[in-house]
Write an enzyme that holds these catalytic residues in place. Structure first.
Site, PDB file in Angstrom:
ATOM      1  N   CYS A  33      53.052  10.252  30.971  1.00 24.03           N
ATOM      2  CA  CYS A  33      52.414   9.073  31.446  1.00 24.03           C
ATOM      3  C   CYS A  33      51.484   9.034  32.827  1.00 24.03           C
ATOM      4  CB  CYS A  33      53.370   7.761  31.378  1.00 24.03           C
ATOM      5  SG  CYS A  33      54.869   7.819  32.405  1.00 24.03           S
ATOM      6  N   GLU A  91      48.338   7.829  28.575  1.00 19.23           N
ATOM      7  CA  GLU A  91      49.315   8.594  28.170  1.00 19.23           C
ATOM      8  C   GLU A  91      48.884   9.905  27.517  1.00 19.23           C
ATOM      9  OE1 GLU A  91      53.741   8.021  27.158  1.00 19.23           O
ATOM     10  OE2 GLU A  91      52.173   6.772  28.048  1.00 19.23           O
TER      11      GLU A  91
END
Length: 361
Positions: A319, A353
């Protein structure tokens, strides 16, 4: 949001993220990333609002980053799911009409799912009693949701304390319990694409998988169908309990789940010391061909990074592309990037992401 909500600018913003990921991975000879876009609106399955009093009424509110004093009043929230947008005015009308529901209510949290489930958490600066519970039960029935009341570390649950999600990966539908207060992927449509990418990337294997940071089993369930057996680790008790329920619900029986940190697992694999939580598990019986990691924003610490180096294949969901690049830099002398991807979990922000499959040179 870091950028204004403007669906007409979505493609431009996504292109900028792709360029940024290419730039970060270029030093490692990465292939062109696969790009998985997001719905332009109504993609976020959870939302949290403070309540702000103005003109004698409480309103949904958010605050600009770094400014907790200037409230932005919210009537609708186009990035949130259609279910959240439908629930917002009905819940507001309920607390305005009811002293029990509205008195000292200061925060509201919504959790919805692609499967159509919904849960509302209402947070109060006062104790909750039977009178509140009676009205909350009527509210839950009227809205078709579970309602949870929170007050000074206590909670009252009307219905369930989890929402049920269903995600399709390669034609199989997996069912997930998503506990109140636990982490879940906010963008369900992109999460489903991410699971499918990881499923394809790992391939059909005849060896075993080690998974770090498994959470509620989001990746564990589909990946377990691709390998002989899985050893998964997680430190959050709430997530461990949800993962165990999810494994049972989906009849996935080739996973052992242990509550260990990455540091403790390293010690166990290196036989530094025994762990009672590993009682009955023979680590030497596993033939780990792949390690799967989905670390927090800080990425893997250097010791965990060294732990992953011993495996032929490292499947890494990140992330934070900066810490991903830093981890790859540590591993690049032994591993190369075979495939990579960008998943636009967070449209209209700079966050992204990403995923890489690293294979031993």
């Amino acid at each position: 949001m870091s950028a204004a909500f403007d669906p007409s600018s979505y493609a431009t913003q996504l292109d900028a993220k792709v360029a940024r990921l290419r730039e970060l991975l270029a030093p490692f000879g990465a292939p062109e990333p696969a790009v998985f876009d997001s719905p332009r609106e109504h993609y976020r399955l959870r939302a949290e609002f403070r309540l702000w009093r103005e003109d004698g009424q409480r309103h949904y509110a958010m605050f600009a980053q770094g400014d907790k004093h200037k409230a932005i009043l919210i009537d609708d929230f186009p990035i949130a799911s259609q279910r959240i947008n439908a629930l917002m005015p009905r819940l507001k009308a309920a607390w305005q009409a009811s002293e029990e529901l509205g008195n000292r209510l200061f925060q509201v949290e919504f959790l919805t799912t692609l499967a159509g489930d919904a849960m509302i958490t209402m947070c109060y600066h006062r104790p909750l009693d039977e009178a509140w519970e009676v009205e909350a039960r009527q509210l839950a029935e009227a809205l078709g949701v579970s309602v949870i009341g929170r007050s000074k570390g206590k909670r009252l649950v009307i219905g369930r304390d989890y929402a049920i999600e269903e995600l399709d990966v390669a034609g199989r539908v997996f069912s997930y319990r998503q506990p109140e207060g636990a982490f879940t992927q906010p963008n369900g449509a992109v999460n489903q694409k991410m699971l499918s990418w990881a499923f394809e990337a790992i391939g059909e294997r005849e060896d075993d998988l080690l998974e770090l940071y498994c959470g509620n089993g989001n990746f564990t369930l589909p990946l377990a169908t691709r390998v002989r057996q899985v050893l998964a680790t997680e430190i959050s008790k709430t997530s461990v309990n949800a993962a165990l329920s999810n494994l049972d619900e989906n009849a996935v029986d080739n996973v052992r789940l242990v509550r260990l940190s990455a540091e403790e697992l390293t010690q166990a694999l290196n036989e530094v010391r025994p762990f009672r939580r590993l009682e009955g598990i023979d680590l030497k019986s596993y033939e780990f061909g792949t390690v799967f990691v989905d670390p927090p924003r800080a990425g893997m610490d250097p010791d965990t990074c060294e732990l992953t180096r011993r495996f032929e294949r490292i499947l890494y969901i990140s992330c934070n592309p900066e810490t991903l690049a830093a981890n790859i830099a540590q591993l690049q002398d032994t591993h190369r990037i075979e495939r990579c991807a960008l998943f636009d979990q967070f449209p209209y922000t700079h966050h992204m992401e990403s995923g890489v499959l690293l294979v031993r040179r």
